[in-house]
Design a protein around this motif. Structure first.
Motif, PDB file in Angstrom:
ATOM      1  N   VAL A   1       0.774  -1.226   0.085  1.00  0.00           N
ATOM      2  CA  VAL A   1       0.036  -0.237   0.039  1.00  0.00           C
ATOM      3  C   VAL A   1       1.036   1.226  -0.039  1.00  0.00           C
ATOM      4  CG1 VAL A   1      -2.170  -0.984   1.207  1.00  0.00           C
ATOM      5  CG2 VAL A   1      -0.293  -0.049   2.440  1.00  0.00           C
ATOM      6  N   GLY A   2       2.168   1.086   0.016  1.00  0.00           N
ATOM      7  CA  GLY A   2       3.326   2.173  -0.148  1.00  0.00           C
ATOM      8  C   GLY A   2       4.441   1.654  -0.387  1.00  0.00           C
ATOM      9  N   GLN A   3       5.607   2.076   0.180  1.00  0.00           N
ATOM     10  CA  GLN A   3       6.934   1.929   0.009  1.00  0.00           C
ATOM     11  C   GLN A   3       7.064   0.530   0.852  1.00  0.00           C
ATOM     12  OE1 GLN A   3       9.980   5.101  -0.729  1.00  0.00           O
ATOM     13  NE2 GLN A   3       8.778   5.933   0.807  1.00  0.00           N
ATOM     14  N   ARG A   4       7.829  -0.274   0.408  1.00  0.00           N
ATOM     15  CA  ARG A   4       8.211  -1.452   1.185  1.00  0.00           C
ATOM     16  C   ARG A   4       9.291  -1.370   2.073  1.00  0.00           C
ATOM     17  NH1 ARG A   4       6.598  -6.864  -0.800  1.00  0.00           N
ATOM     18  NH2 ARG A   4       5.541  -6.489  -2.793  1.00  0.00           N
ATOM     19  N   LEU A   5      10.072  -0.011   1.848  1.00  0.00           N
ATOM     20  CA  LEU A   5      10.955   0.158   2.910  1.00  0.00           C
ATOM     21  C   LEU A   5      10.746   0.984   4.113  1.00  0.00           C
ATOM     22  CD1 LEU A   5      14.131   0.243   3.364  1.00  0.00           C
ATOM     23  CD2 LEU A   5      14.407   2.365   1.872  1.00  0.00           C
TER      24      LEU A   5
END
Ligand SMILES: [Zn+2]
Length: 446
Positions: A178-182
């Motif tokens: 739903v966004g950055q994996r980091l």
């Protein structure tokens, strides 16, 4: 409270805001030839939002005189600032354009004070608190309270999508992101009277993350099945690690090269600043780090100066035969190991180059996307390999910024860090906000 805009007003790069002539928020540098710096400053204390060049790049210059203002930041931001400062010395250290010396950089650790999120501290007589901004590891929204006015400086930020989009057909990388994996997106909305808000993507709506990832993964896999190689230019800080995590999740064999390697190692030591430390660990072991195993010394660069063996040109050339993705700096093709990889793969139309970030006008990356040719390592070369661009942004888009500002409809909003600050401020005013776009060098009383 008086805010003076020393840089980053109506532009992206060299962010610097002075509060009441005492507290400096960020002190960045706009890369380019020559690089650009903010107006000179003489603060009592410095607070830094995150470790990107356009926010920390000029910090050591604050220590070139007799003054030793304390510098407040999160632990990853401190490490990134030092990495970037050493890189700037490497690139510009011998030129009159470099605003600081190796000694100034050494002084940074002497005045550094690190803080976690939601730990209030004192700086230049103000109460300051960091909140997770969701942009890169360690990035912070900065709340400054003078007992009368509360200023929230967003720094650069990212918000997760409101709900998981339906994953694209064939999406095979677990839960769709739903966004950055980091890093997790920003969720803190501390009370504030004034919000100084970045607007990098105030006129863009990003595609759902899962679909961008899926298109990228399918494209890379197709090239590898066809026997090609994919070069993935990526910024060292944030984007390289995001691409490593995406490659692991989609089972794409990959190499990683350039400054992004040491940043990845560093982030492994700060697990509390990443979304899923186990996923970052898996990504790191999935990738092959390009190191100087064949004993050649890297010329220049951090590895070169510390005497460690770095990868050789021959080793990099051999890697391009490996039918893998090669994640490497620089993200805009203006230097780094990409200067070896691109010439090596460019002539074969089976190969691919996938740009993963914003390409500033005038950079080889932008030229390549627009004209199919680019100046690589001092030589203009046509590229027959396929060239694609993916929007893996670490900034909130138009909808994300508006959702963030929904919590601040009673606050005064100042829009900075964008190419169209005035237009976005006008949009906010039309919707009932008290909003404006400060100008470079101007002082605003709030
Ligand atoms: Zn940034």
């Amino acid at each position: 409270m008086d805010l003076r805009f020393l840089g980053g007003a109506g532009e992206v790069g060299r962010s610097a805001i002075l509060v009441n002539d005492r507290l400096l928020l960020d002190y960045g540098m706009k890369s380019g030839n020559p690089p650009q710096f903010p107006v000179d400053a003489d603060p009592e204390s410095v607070v830094v939002s995150h470790g990107h060049l356009d926010h920390v790049g000029t910090i050591p210059a604050l220590l070139s005189g007799a003054d030793r203002p304390p510098i407040h930041w999160t632990p990853p931001t401190q490490e990134l600032a030092l990495t970037l400062a050493r890189d700037t010395l490497k690139l510009h250290g011998r030129s009159p354009h470099c605003p600081f010396t190796e000694n100034d950089v050494k002084r940074v650790t002497e005045v550094s004070q690190t803080h976690g999120y939601r730990e209030t501290f004192e700086a230049a007589g103000y109460e300051v608190t960091f909140f997770r901004a969701g942009h890169i590891p360690g990035s912070a929204h900065v709340l400054v309270d003078d007992g009368d006015t509360r200023l929230l400086y967003t720094g650069d930020f990212h918000v997760d999508e409101e709900a998981a989009a339906d994953p694209p057909a064939g999406f095979d990388a677990g839960e769709p992101p739903v966004g950055q994996r980091l890093v997790k997106g920003s969720i803190a909305r501390p009370d504030a009277d004034v919000v100084l808000c970045e607007s990098t993507y105030s006129d863009v709506d990003h595609d759902p993350r899962a679909s961008v990832e899926h298109r990228f993964a399918q494209s890379v896999k197709t090239t590898l099945w066809e026997g090609g190689t994919v070069v993935v230019p990526a910024f060292a800080i944030g984007r390289t690690q995001e691409m490593l995590m995406i490659c692991e999740a989609h089972d794409i064999p990959c190499y990683v090269d350039g400054m992004g390697k040491e940043v990845t190692e560093m982030l492994r030591r700060h697990p509390e600043f990443v979304r899923d430390p186990a996923a970052l660990r898996r990504a790191k072991s999935h990738a092959r780090f390009v190191t100087g195993r064949d004993g050649q010394r890297e010329t220049g660069g951090l590895a070169g100066r510390t005497g460690r063996a770095g990868p050789s040109r021959g080793q990099r050339k051999r890697i391009t035969d490996q039918k893998a993705a090669i994640i490497t700096t620089s993200g805009m093709l203006s230097g780094g190991p990409a200067m070896t990889y691109i010439p090596e793969i460019r002539a074969n139309p089976v190969n691919k180059i996938t740009m993963t970030g914003y390409q500033v006008e005038g950079t080889p990356g932008r030229d390549l996307l627009e004209t199919g040719r680019a100046e690589i390592d001092g030589r203009v070369m046509p590229v027959s390999a396929q060239v694609e661009a993916y929007d893996f942004s670490a900034h909130a888009d138009h909808g994300g910024i508006r959702r963030f500002l929904d919590s601040y409809d009673d606050a005064e909003v100042l829009v900075n860090h964008g190419d169209r600050c005035g237009a976005f401020a006008a949009e906010l005013r039309a919707d009932g906000y008290d909003a404006s776009a400060p100008e470079l060098g101007a002082t605003y009383s709030v």
